[in-house]
Design an enzyme around this catalytic site. Structure first.
Site, short mmCIF file in Angstrom:
data_model
loop_
_atom_site.label_atom_id
_atom_site.label_comp_id
_atom_site.label_asym_id
_atom_site.label_seq_id
_atom_site.Cartn_x
_atom_site.Cartn_y
_atom_site.Cartn_z
N LYS B 73 32.13 -59.68 -22.74
CA LYS B 73 31.74 -60.84 -22.43
C LYS B 73 32.92 -61.87 -22.20
O LYS B 73 33.68 -61.90 -23.11
CB LYS B 73 30.46 -61.62 -23.10
CG LYS B 73 29.79 -62.57 -22.54
CD LYS B 73 28.80 -62.94 -23.18
CE LYS B 73 27.91 -64.14 -22.67
NZ LYS B 73 26.89 -64.66 -23.69
N SER B 148 22.35 -65.52 -20.91
CA SER B 148 23.69 -65.63 -20.34
C SER B 148 24.42 -64.36 -20.07
O SER B 148 25.36 -64.70 -19.09
CB SER B 148 24.52 -66.92 -20.99
OG SER B 148 24.87 -66.32 -22.39
N SER B 172 20.73 -64.92 -25.37
CA SER B 172 21.78 -64.38 -24.37
C SER B 172 21.99 -63.00 -24.62
O SER B 172 22.51 -62.55 -23.35
CB SER B 172 22.95 -65.29 -24.68
OG SER B 172 22.88 -66.44 -23.95
#
Lengths: 95, 482, 476
Positions: B73, B148, B172
């Site tokens: 990420k 996210s 997330s």
């Protein structure tokens, strides 16, 4: 509860943000909606409760006073938008 | 069968049997990325050349994960490869150091395929708030992948990476895993070092794996978990092997099902699929009981107050001086700060900074921030009460399945409700895992959340593993274009 | 009304840099100089994702300072973030302590013209220093150097117990000496490692306290005294003219000798303090506290008593020597070498303090051992005290072993009676008038003769012997 436009501008200043005139109302409305929802926390009786600042239970997480210098100090400067004499360049600071 | 379709433990078996090489694996994924990225848009940066180069010289003796690719990420600092947090602010930022988790990944001699898309600074639940554009859900390209960590979950679901490292502040990791039909774990706060994770909300953030199945999840947790003297909130605990008890079953295990998490706001099909899975646990010998945990709305309010307060402070360092975006036009120092921040941050980030600044500001601190920290104690106590009786709690991960792109991002409050089922776990620091437990009538995956006791990862992994084996989700359902 | 009708209330906030080897939250060296931005790392440069880890020594030093100033040590303490934007503050927040400082409720004693006075210490907390702003050659830009960012500080807040610039000066000097004694800070004001902000208010005697102003940017003891005197007078003038004191933050201008408003109360900063989520709690157990207490050295008060009782030094001299850790340590070492505390004290009280004042330095170029050796040479009669003064000057110019100096310069005292007798006879022969004068009752003539003999021997003759032999000859 009614958040005023001036409050939004004051908060934006604290946060070093500029909100365009035409966006102020949207920010104001959003903040107000969220805070109105957030007021639900007032339904909890917290008279005898301490605050929980975090969920780590670490006590005295301490480091010995031993030097270990970072090797790539050059890399630390590489992202600087503007620099001079290995320092970060900014507009003149007036006291 | 294509290599990219395999799980990591399947790839390792083939590597150990010398059926395949690390280079073949990496090339298989790179080809897959090149084929799918234009539709999915899961990546911010693809490190194709470095990955292939590295895959040619892998010493398999270093570790059993040597030569296994991974996606990261884009809020986890990687030395030499830009870390953008999907923000204009950090569009060209190259970290001078590796996050502790990256040190661990590199020590295994694993291969990074690239940096994965996300909501800007991890603020969002749909990955629509990325400066680089929205990621699409592989199950239906018109739908959001969640957020996210939408880029991570979509990349794993679309077989563009075998697994990914992501971060979870209020859901997330778990929520996009649920919406993309993959496995996502948020470890107990302190189990995985946060050093090098660009902070959103320091007391809530935790790095966790997104994987194709539970065994891979346990393996990746083995790699990243552990004490770090660079993170003062890191827990000093002996190293564990999280794969050890995976197959031990649930006989005698006490499962609590908090009824409030199956109420009005939750989609009927979501409820049904999860209840079916709970029935399965009963049949397999677990003791299941309905219980009460009436804190969801309060938790969401506490979450937004604390997360935004911490974020407003954490994001102060983006001031246009040492790194990151600097406005082109400014007359003085104040304008340099204000213009750089106002132009460099997206609307949702600014919205949360404003909220966070407000709740910390003079006159409101006690009513919001301090009060929220006390309610946090209350929520903690409620969980503690339940965990005296139960080993795990089961809830939905997301109130709904994946929804259409562009349909919710106009109303922030409505969007925040997507975090309803996941945030309380972050507030109290507990571990939670999301596994797919079926699809709805439109073929969109449904995620089930298993919440464990503090540092009870072994237990929730075991519970998750069993359902996974019985439900055979990966065999039964595939994203639409496979 | 005159100044005498007013009372001033003064409180001080002192920032002292701790002399740890590394910064407060990272392992970067604190001992720097030279190239900017070289003693930095992702933590003190506030790179995204970097996290602080507290230096154990910082806690120990702060607790030490707390114990030395009679504070209570908090069993539970934490760090907080103080949020504001400034280019020398890379995180845009300073990690400090807000409502749970490490040390609270202490006091120190100072000597004033009205006797001993207790000054309360409200609190001592730990925090990080900011970076430095430099200016470019053209004066159009500022340049940020973060070498100092993250250097540990303690902030020592006094109660508003001080009443004059004199008292404030005495308090600051006492505080500085305490911190130097316990070796937690070198307190170099000129280098900014010891800084003070001053809160001042005035009120008519018998009335309620006035509104206070805060003054910043004083860089020496002298400028603090000046700023306080200026601040008091300015406030009295305002009140006398019917004006109102505003709760402002003022910047002292040393050149102009006046203050300017930095910040008015209306735009007072809202620092949005909240508990630092990246750090755990600090708990100083009784065991740890006692361990730290045991490491405290002998304090100035104790040394003073010892000097008076054991070494029979005058109280005045003892006070001056212990007021500076440097002088006091110098005294201790030199005394150990020569076993003559009175003589060491005399050298300090006269020559060393004179050099300190003339050269505006604290430290002598030579070591206390060398002064001790010099005194040994005097006590043994190897050199006279007038030669000793010359050796002292030589020590200042080029420090080395005093014995070497006198050998090199041929300054060894003539103590041979036969040799001196020859000199005495020669001087008497050359000055018959002085013999007449002496016999006529003019005692001064003896002094003249001794002086002539010293001149002839370039000061090397043993003065006691000279005296004795001249008297013997004159009595003949």
């Amino acid at each position: 509860m009614d958040i005023k436009k001036e409050e939004i501008l004051h908060i934006a200043k604290l946060a070093s943000l500029k909100i365009k005139e035409e966006e102020i109302e949207e920010y104001r409305k959003n903040l107000q909606d969220i805070l109105e929802f957030a007021n639900i926390i007032n339904s909890v009786d917290t008279e005898y409760l301490e605050e929980t600042n975090g969920t780590s239970t670490n006590i005295n997480f301490l480091r010995e006073d031993e030097v270990n210098n970072f090797k790539d100090t050059d890399q630390l400067m590489k992202n600087a938008p503007e620099q001079e004499n290995n320092m970060f360049k900014i507009p003149k600071v007036i006291n | 069968m294509n290599l990219y379709e395999l799980t990591v433990h399947e790839l390792i078996e083939k590597l150990d049997n010398k059926e395949i090489t690390p280079e073949e694996i990496t090339r298989s994924y790179i080809d897959r990325i090149n084929e799918k990225e234009k539709d999915i848009k899961a990546f911010v940066t693809i490190t194709e050349k470095d990955a292939i180069e590295k895959s040619k010289n892998i010493d398999r003796k270093i570790s059993k994960f040597a030569g296994i690719p991974i996606g990261i990420k884009d809020n986890i600092c990687t030395k030499g490869v830009r870390t953008t947090c999907s923000s204009k602010m950090l569009e060209n930022f190259i970290s001078p150091y590796d996050a502790t988790v990256m040190d661990k990944i590199n020590a295994q001699n694993m291969i990074t395929l690239g940096k994965l898309n996300m909501d800007e600074f991890a603020m969002g639940a749909s990955t629509e708030y990325s400066y680089f554009g929205a990621t699409k859900n592989p199950w239906n390209l018109n739908k959001v992948p969640g957020g996210s960590s939408g880029g991570s979950a979509a990349a794993v679901a679309a077989d563009m990476v075998p697994w990914a490292l992501s971060s979870d502040t209020g859901g997330s990791v778990r929520q996009p895993a649920a919406l993309c039909g993959v496995v996502g774990l948020k470890p107990t706060y302190g189990l995985v070092s946060r050093y090098g994770l660009v902070a959103f909300a320091s007391s809530l953030d935790q790095i966790g794996p997104i994987t194709k199945d539970v065994e891979d999840c346990a393996n990746l947790l083995n790699i990243i978990a552990g004490y770090d003297n660079k993170d003062s909130t890191s827990a000093k605990l002996p190293q564990k092997d999280y794969t050890k008890n995976l197959k031990n079953g649930v006989k005698g295990l006490k499962i609590g099902v908090p009824k409030e998490f199956f109420g009005e706001g939750i989609n009927e099909e979501v409820k049904e699929k999860i209840k079916n899975t709970i029935e399965l646990y009963k049949e397999l010998g677990a003791e299941v009981e309905e219980c009460s945990l009436d804190i969801a709305d309060e938790a969401l309010a506490v979450y937004y107050i604390i997360a935004c307060a911490e974020a407003s402070s954490n994001l102060g360092r983006f001031d246009g001086i040492r790194y990151g975006y600097r406005a082109k036009n400014f007359e003085n120092l104040d304008e340099l700060f204000i213009n750089s921040r106002s132009e460099g941050f997206g609307a949702e980030v600014k919205r949360r900074i404003i909220l966070g600044t407000y709740v910390l500001s003079s006159g409101y601190y006690d009513a919001y921030y301090k009060k929220a920290q006390k309610v946090r104690t209350f929520i903690k106590q409620e969980f503690e009460k339940l965990f005296k009786k139960y080993d795990v709690l089961i809830t939905p991960t997301s109130p709904t399945v994946a929804y259409d792109i562009g349909t919710r991002s106009t109303n922030p409050l409505e969007m925040y409700l997507a975090d309803l089922c996941t945030v309380s776990v972050n507030i109290v620091g507990l571990p939670g895992i999301s596994i797919p437990c079926g699809v709805d009538k439109n073929g969109l995956p449904i995620g089930m959340q298993i919440i464990g006791k503090s540092f009870g990862e072994e237990t929730i992994l075991k519970v998750a593993y069993l359902a996974e084996q019985k439900l055979e989700f990966r065999n039964k359902y595939k994203p639409e274009y496979k | 009304m005159s100044r005498e009708d007013y009372e001033a209330i003064i409180g001080l906030e002192v920032h002292a840099e701790l002399s740890t080897k590394t910064k407060i939250f990272c392992s970067c060296e604190t001992n720097f100089g030279g190239k900017p931005n070289t003693h930095v790392c992702p933590v003190c440069m506030a790179m995204p994702g970097a996290l602080p880890v507290l230096n154990k020594k910082v806690v120990e030093y702060a607790v030490k300072a707390g114990l030395a100033t009679n504070c209570e040590i908090a069993p539970y303490s934490k760090n907080d973030r103080k949020n504001y934007f400034y280019p020398d503050l890379p995180k845009s927040y300073q990690i400090s302590q807000f409502d749970k400082p490490l040390c609270v409720g202490g006091k120190i004693e100072i000597e004033t013209e009205h006797g001993t006075k207790q000054i309360g210490i409200t609190r001592i907390h730990i925090e990080e220093d900011a970076g430095k702003l430099n200016h470019d050659d053209y004066g159009r830009n500022s340049l940020v150097d973060l070498n100092r960012a993250g250097v540990p500080l303690i902030e020592i807040v006094s109660e508003p117990d001080l009443r004059s610039s004199k008292e404030a000066d005495t308090y600051l000097k006492k505080l500085k000496s305490i911190l130097q004694y316990i070796e937690v800070s070198d307190c170099k004001m000129e280098e900014g490692s010891f800084r003070a902000d001053v809160n001042v208010s005035v009120h008519k005697k018998g009335e309620a306290f006035g509104t206070r102003t805060e003054m910043k940017n004083m860089s020496s003891f002298r400028s603090i005294t000046r700023a306080i005197d200026y601040g008091i007078q300015r406030q009295i003038d305002v009140v006398e003219n019917g004006g109102k004191i505003e709760q402002d933050t003022l910047r002292w201008d040393e050149v102009e000798g006046r203050t300017y408003v930095m910040r008015s109360k209306e735009d007072a900063q809202d620092y949005r303090y909240f508990p630092e989520p990246d750090l755990g709690t600090i708990e100083v157990s009784d065991e740890w506290k006692e361990e730290i207490r045991k490491s405290l050295p002998e304090m100035p008060e104790q040394r003073k008593t010892r000097y008076i009782e054991e070494f029979k030094l005058p109280e005045y001299d003892s006070n001056i020597i212990v007021s500076s850790k440097y002088l006091s340590d110098f005294f201790e070492v030199a005394t150990k070498v020569c076993n003559n505390p009175k003589s060491v004290s005399n050298w300090i009280m006269t020559d060393i303090i004179r050099v300190q004042n003339e050269e505006a330095v604290e430290k002598m170029p030579f070591s206390p051992e060398q002064l001790g050796q010099l005194i040994v040479l005097i006590d043994k009669g190897t050199i006279s005290s007038s030669i000793a003064k010359k050796v002292f000057e030589e020590l200042l110019k080029q420090p080395r072993n005093p014995e070497e100096i006198i050998k090199e310069k041929g300054w060894i005292q003539i103590s041979d009676e036969g040799e001196i007798k020859e000199i005495v006879k020669k001087i008497l022969e050359d000055n018959p008038g002085s013999i007449t004068d002496y016999k006529a009752g003019k005692d001064r003539a003896l002094g003249f003769l001794v002086g002539q003999a010293m001149k002839a021997t370039k000061g090397k003759a043993n003065p006691q012997l000279l005296n004795k032999l001249f008297l013997e000859e004159l009595k003949k």
